[in-house]
Scaffold this motif. Sequence first.
Motif, mmCIF file in Angstrom:
data_model
loop_
_atom_site.group_PDB
_atom_site.id
_atom_site.type_symbol
_atom_site.label_atom_id
_atom_site.label_comp_id
_atom_site.label_asym_id
_atom_site.label_seq_id
_atom_site.Cartn_x
_atom_site.Cartn_y
_atom_site.Cartn_z
ATOM 1 N N GLN A 16 0.852 -1.189 0.000
ATOM 2 C CA GLN A 16 0.000 0.000 0.000
ATOM 3 C C GLN A 16 0.884 1.233 0.000
ATOM 4 O O GLN A 16 1.554 1.537 0.979
ATOM 5 C CB GLN A 16 -0.916 0.000 1.223
ATOM 6 C CG GLN A 16 -1.924 1.135 1.201
ATOM 7 C CD GLN A 16 -2.942 1.009 2.308
ATOM 8 O OE1 GLN A 16 -2.799 0.183 3.197
ATOM 9 N NE2 GLN A 16 -3.970 1.822 2.269
ATOM 10 N N LYS B 274 -0.232 4.344 -1.397
ATOM 11 C CA LYS B 274 -1.046 5.537 -1.663
ATOM 12 C C LYS B 274 -0.915 5.990 -3.111
ATOM 13 O O LYS B 274 -1.069 7.162 -3.427
ATOM 14 C CB LYS B 274 -0.644 6.687 -0.726
ATOM 15 C CG LYS B 274 -1.020 6.484 0.726
ATOM 16 C CD LYS B 274 -2.486 6.786 0.956
ATOM 17 C CE LYS B 274 -2.827 6.849 2.431
ATOM 18 N NZ LYS B 274 -4.245 7.231 2.659
ATOM 19 N N TYR C 221 -4.875 9.559 -2.337
ATOM 20 C CA TYR C 221 -3.980 8.785 -3.194
ATOM 21 C C TYR C 221 -3.508 9.614 -4.385
ATOM 22 O O TYR C 221 -4.219 10.514 -4.853
ATOM 23 C CB TYR C 221 -4.696 7.554 -3.743
ATOM 24 C CG TYR C 221 -4.708 6.347 -2.841
ATOM 25 C CD1 TYR C 221 -4.242 5.114 -3.292
ATOM 26 C CD2 TYR C 221 -5.211 6.420 -1.541
ATOM 27 C CE1 TYR C 221 -4.268 3.984 -2.477
ATOM 28 C CE2 TYR C 221 -5.243 5.308 -0.723
ATOM 29 C CZ TYR C 221 -4.768 4.089 -1.196
ATOM 30 O OH TYR C 221 -4.792 2.985 -0.390
ATOM 31 N N ASN D 178 -5.697 -2.500 -0.206
ATOM 32 C CA ASN D 178 -6.292 -1.172 -0.399
ATOM 33 C C ASN D 178 -7.813 -1.215 -0.318
ATOM 34 O O ASN D 178 -8.522 -0.661 -1.158
ATOM 35 C CB ASN D 178 -5.843 -0.595 -1.744
ATOM 36 C CG ASN D 178 -4.340 -0.366 -1.807
ATOM 37 O OD1 ASN D 178 -3.839 0.680 -1.405
ATOM 38 N ND2 ASN D 178 -3.612 -1.368 -2.302
#
Length: 335
Positions: free
Chosen positions: A26, A28, A56, A225
């Motif tokens: 993860q 972003k 994000y 996510n």
Amino acid sequence: MKKTLHVLAFTLFAASTLLTGNAVAQSKEVVIAYQDMVVPWRYAQDAQTLEQKTGYKVTFRKLASGADVIRALASGSVQIGEAGSAPIASGLSQGLDIELFWILDNINDAEALVVRNGSGVKTLADLKDKRIAVPFVSTSHFHTLLALEHAKVDPRNVKILNMRPPEIAAAWERGDIDGTFIWDPVLAKVKKNGQVLITSGEIAKQTGKATFDGIVVSKAFARQNDAFLTELVKTLAATDDNYRRNKAAWTADSPQVKAVAKWSGAEAADVPASLSLYEFPTLEQQASVQWLGGGAAKSLAATAAFLKTQGSVQTVLPDYSTGVNATWVRKAAAR
């Protein structure tokens, strides 16, 4: 055709190991592949709604066909992508570790077989020896073959050419092809000097085999996510709802339609009519038995079975529900 499909199969086989064996951390950041379909979601892309809601860094990458999107997912260069039910079925059949989580649209009459004025084609039987362009391993390719089969026309007697939408538009302008089974914005362009022979909606009524566009995600990215995907679904649902409730306001000079035209490559004047050809399932309908609750898996299975008869895929899975996930639709509906 077989060469193209074998190349796709090899790419998927080689790359799926990478996707399944290495979880996507993860970070972003996400790359979302999209196509030139004329859908309300383009307005949210333009407004950067998803970025604002999630924090994000979202990169949108435009690709020319569903087969290209599936290849990009297989390679790991994108994590989420838009594709038609035919390329999704093809990807799942070849072991790609992805899942369908949103029905972008029910295609209905938004894809059609158009023949050039003066071509002499009045029926499907008249397509013998004619040059018909379609993007291979796409929903329109599937419905082209299905329509010919239903009309008892041997596809080997039709010159079916593999072209991506931009290539189809150029070939039409040059007069190199007699017809095409395609979607907007190219569909709107070819209709100006062509006649609709049959639509996907009509084929679905005749055969019971509907097509749709969907959004798929690599399972590796999805595992890491969850919250992002819920916000993505909420954004998709809100944009579609805005269109459904305010169709009269989505005019050629509105910011919504200008955004759709900008991202899809369509003419703003053509967008309202193009949007009206689709059906956009509501958040509640998404999780229903018609779609993610069962219908989508059945449609993918039927599509894969047909593609196998054409040599497009080698294997039909016993159950396509393993490639369909309504989790984020349910989470979005509960909030």
